[in-house]
Design an enzyme around this catalytic site. Structure first.
Site, short mmCIF file in Angstrom:
data_model
loop_
_atom_site.label_atom_id
_atom_site.label_comp_id
_atom_site.label_asym_id
_atom_site.label_seq_id
_atom_site.Cartn_x
_atom_site.Cartn_y
_atom_site.Cartn_z
N HIS A 290 104.28 18.57 86.88
CA HIS A 290 103.13 17.89 87.43
C HIS A 290 103.26 16.49 87.92
CE1 HIS A 290 101.46 21.80 85.95
NE2 HIS A 290 100.44 21.60 86.40
N GLU B 145 98.28 29.34 97.39
CA GLU B 145 98.46 28.04 98.35
C GLU B 145 99.12 28.44 99.67
OE1 GLU B 145 98.77 27.97 94.89
OE2 GLU B 145 97.68 26.15 94.59
#
Lengths: 376, 432
Positions: free
Chosen positions: A168, A99
């Site tokens: 998450h 990322e």
């Protein structure tokens, strides 16, 4: 997984024209069952996003998509389905799991003239890249005094899904909305998704586009105007989903759906709630919110994220600063529980706002129930 | 005594793994972590091109390209590495960098400059050696030690000095500062305070070049990007992520490591498991080269090859330049940890005096021409200080400018119109 709701009765309003309209019209309840209407089609949020990406990529060859699994896998949530076949691997890039690296690459490409759309599999992973979102994207136009603008879009699902656990399920709306130089959008319906994503891609500044995984499969009616390829919604304008006169309820993303259902329940009890779909978290449409509070005199803010320093806190302060004299009761703030998201299904349900919480808060604001101690 | 250190590098160091070491002169200066020795100086400090290549290990198969070049130049050792014009241009650029940085130090201590200022003294050979080979459309991405990169790329000294003084005539209107030099015109894409932050941005700019060529079909787009960063950055995750992606997608980028052995007060040898940074290139499938960064001609030769590779579409290169900063990390750094002998050793290898010596010995130029250049640069730097001094500070209304390219991002004001449409908005009187 929450059941997918098919919206049979559409009790709301939608914008008459794309840009610059401040008046919202109310349509009476329309039976939008597919078998009856021919003018109004239904579209899932997933298809709305896919079509918006498709149209923007075909309109401007500088727009490209990068992220994990966006190409051959057709998108982790199938948002980018079909784009690889259509535009080829130069414009739809499958990245390695890096990322920080690929977000930085997107920012660098935006510095030098392209218009990237960077997809995060979920915004939780954006934390690995947050340095680039804030420091190299958001601040660059300022640091370079306007020389280097960064026309980039960071998009992906945000907030809680179902049973995915603490790492998450974090909502990042407040995090990104706190940073100057960014624009932060949170669509709810398919119309929002299409219009705001197109606006984001066309915008010359960095935009954080917070989708919601559980909304991807939901269908909403869309008019022909929304389906037009030049359809665009203005950034910074909230939408009044339903007009009312007793209490204002603000919400964004998935919570708008819950708020609308809460409004139906409240209507049966004689409370007319005005539901505002924020659409844009930064810049926040303070004008619309304050105008609404001045009309109804009561405010309930609803969000899925953590309460401290959240979106509701900012809205509450904004209303106090600008419309204090108009408030007839303290502002009620509904947010997710101040705990990392638990896994067990029943605990998860109590960690995220439910329709009953919104109804209770609205009643409290209207002094229709005994005030309760604030739930977690 | 200084010479004691010189003799040590002949010893075969236990950490050295090169098979044929006995048959070659010991090469790299960074042979591991002997506690007494904090540095290993190279054996000679002359300008023989062969020095460079011995430092490229046979481990990197691709650096055979450089081995071939070595054979060629060894046989034609009488041909000079640089012409007179190029030499004087290079000299002028290095002197500009040095003079400018010295002036920055003066101005800082007089209170005209403030905040964090990181000076580049001693490393000019790297900046000049690479950047003078670029075209205007090529990009440079740097770190906080970016004044000289900006100057070499072509940003006028006046604009850089004004920016440092925080005046509105600066290259970023006083909004960026010492660590954030941006110039769209000269394609200087920053100036980043976080180490490692510039590397993905540079990789993105290189990606744009490739995208333009392949997806936008601009067949002649061969713009190259240079990413400058230090030894400390080479332990950062983003560095490896970008080495991977640059090699994977064959991007036109050169990763230039300015290894000055120190990250503030942390010695490179104390923080890195394998201090030979050039080795990390081949691990990702690109050539890794080590070059003497105090010698501008060597740097230039390596740069030509690396930039050429990128322009031809052959992919990235990792170049490690052994260099040294004569001053502390920043002007606030007392610089107490570095050994004075080490500093003296590198001061003796000052790139500017070395180039001058080379050019005079090879009859490329005379002393008088150098003096003239020195004087010219002095005047430029003095002029830039005067200009910066006389420039106005930014007006209050500039505070809210340039946050967005599309200022509707400030949202809608209480009157229902976009805030930016309110004429008072950028006069500092609007409700923020």
């Amino acid at each position: 997984m929450l059941s997918i709701v098919r919206r049979k009765v559409f009790d709301g309003s939608f914008t008459a024209a794309a840009l610059g309209q401040s008046l919202q019209r109310i349509r009476p309840a329309i039976a939008a069952a597919r078998s009856y209407s021919s003018a109004i089609k239904e579209m899932t949020v997933r298809d709305a996003l896919n079509s918006a990406l498709d149209e923007e990529m075909s309109a401007d060859p500088k727009v490209f998509l990068m992220g994990e699994e966006v190409g051959e896998y057709q998108g982790a949530y199938k948002i980018s389905k079909g784009l690889l076949e259509k535009y080829g691997p130069e414009r739809v890039l499958d990245t390695p799991i890096t990322e920080a690296g690929f977000t930085g690459i997107g920012v660098g490409a935006a510095y030098y003239g392209l218009r990237p759309v960077v997809e995060f599999m979920t915004f939780n992973f954006s934390m690995q890249a947050i340095d680039h979102i804030i420091n190299s994207a958001a601040k660059s136009n300022y640091m370079s005094a306007g020389q280097i603008s960064v026309p980039i879009v960071f998009r992906g699902p945000n907030g809680a899904a179902a049973g995915v656990g603490a790492q998450h399920s974090h909502c990042y709306a407040a995090w990104y909305a706190a940073c100057p130089g960014l624009k932060v959008l949170a669509p709810y319906s398919s119309e929002d998704a299409r219009g705001l994503l197109k606006a984001a891609i066309r915008d010359p500044d960095p935009v954080v586009f917070l989708e919601n995984e559980l909304l991807y499969g939901e269908s909403f009616p869309v008019s022909a105007e929304v389906l037009d390829s030049s359809f665009c919604l203005p950034i910074g304008k909230a939408k009044i989903e339903k007009e009312g006169k007793d209490v204002t309820i603000t919400a964004f993303s998935k919570m708008v759906g819950l708020a609308l259902k809460a409004a139906e329940i409240l209507a049966k009890e004689g409370i007319s709630a005005e539901i505002i779909n924020l659409r844009s978290i930064r810049p926040l449409d303070r004008a619309t919110i304050n105008a609404s509070v001045r009309k109804t005199n009561r405010l309930v803010t609803v969000e899925e994220g953590f309460p401290q320093h959240g979106v509701g806190a900012e809205i509450c302060t904004s209303v106090i600063e600008e419309s204090f004299g108009y408030l007839d009761s303290p502002v009620e703030r509904i947010a997710g529980a101040d705990v990392p998201m638990p896994y067990a299904a029943n605990l998860e349900r109590s960690a995220v706002p439910q329709i009953e919480d919104i109804v209770r808060a609205a009643k409290r604001a209207c002094y229709r129930a005994v005030p309760m101690a604030a739930t977690a | 005594m200084a010479t004691a250190f010189w003799s040590v590098n002949v010893i075969q160091h236990p950490r050295c793994e090169r098979p044929s070491i006995a048959s070659r002169k010991p090469s790299s200066a960074f042979l591991g972590s002997t506690l007494k020795l904090r540095f290993n100086p190279p054996s000679r400090s002359n300008f023989g091109f062969s020095e460079t290549l011995r430092k490229s290990s046979p481990i990197s198969a691709i650096s055979d390209v450089f081995e071939e070049k070595k054979q060629k130049s060894a046989s034609s050792s009488s041909s000079l590495l640089i012409t007179k014009e190029e030499g004087l241009e290079v000299y002028e650029d290095m002197v500009l960098g040095r003079c400018f940085e010295d002036m920055c130090a003066q101005m800082y201590y007089r209170g005209k400059m403030f905040g964090f200022v990181h000076l580049y003294n001693g490393q000019e050979a790297v900046s000049t050696g690479f950047i003078k080979l670029l075209k205007k459309e090529d990009c440079v991405v740097s770190t906080y030690r970016d004044h000289v990169h900006a100057l070499s790329k072509g940003v006028p000294a006046r604009e850089v000095m004004s920016e440092l003084f925080g005046k509105t005539t600066g290259c970023c209107r006083g909004q960026g500062g010492s660590m954030h030099m941006f110039s769209k015109e000269h394609n200087v894409l920053g100036g980043f305070a976080f180490i490692g932050e510039g590397i993905p941005v540079a990789t993105g700019a290189a990606f744009t070049s490739k995208y333009r060529k392949e997806a936008l079909n601009e067949a002649d787009c061969d713009h190259v990007t240079l990413a400058f960063f230090g030894d400390g950055t080479c332990n950062n995750g983003q560095f490896y992520e970008c080495l991977n992606m640059a090699a994977l997608w064959k991007l036109p980028i050169v990763f230039v490591v300015e290894n000055n052995l120190w990250a503030i007060g942390m010695s490179h040898l104390r923080s890195t498991s394998d201090p030979e940074i050039w080795k990390k290139g081949p691990a990702f499938g690109m050539p890794g080269v080590h070059v003497d960064g105090m010698d501008v001609l060597k740097v230039r030769e390596v740069a030509k090859e690396a930039i050429g590779r990128a322009r031809r579409g052959e992919g990235p290169t990792l170049v490690e330049c052994e260099t040294y900063r004569f001053r502390g990390h920043s002007l606030a750094d007392p610089d107490e940890l570095r050994d004075p002998t080490e500093k003296a050793h590198y001061a003796a290898r000052d790139p500017i005096t070395a180039l001058k010596k080379y050019m005079i010995e090879n009859n490329l130029a005379k002393e008088g021409e150098f003096k003239a250049i020195d004087k010219k640069i002095d005047e430029i730097v003095e002029d830039s200080v005067e200009f910066a001094d006389e420039s106005p500070q930014p007006s209050r209304s500039q505070l809210l400018e340039n946050v967005f390219a599309d200022p509707k991002g400030f949202g809608i004001g209480p009157d229902g119109r976009y805030r930016c449409e309110d004429p008072k908005f950028t006069e500092g009187t609007a409700h923020v």
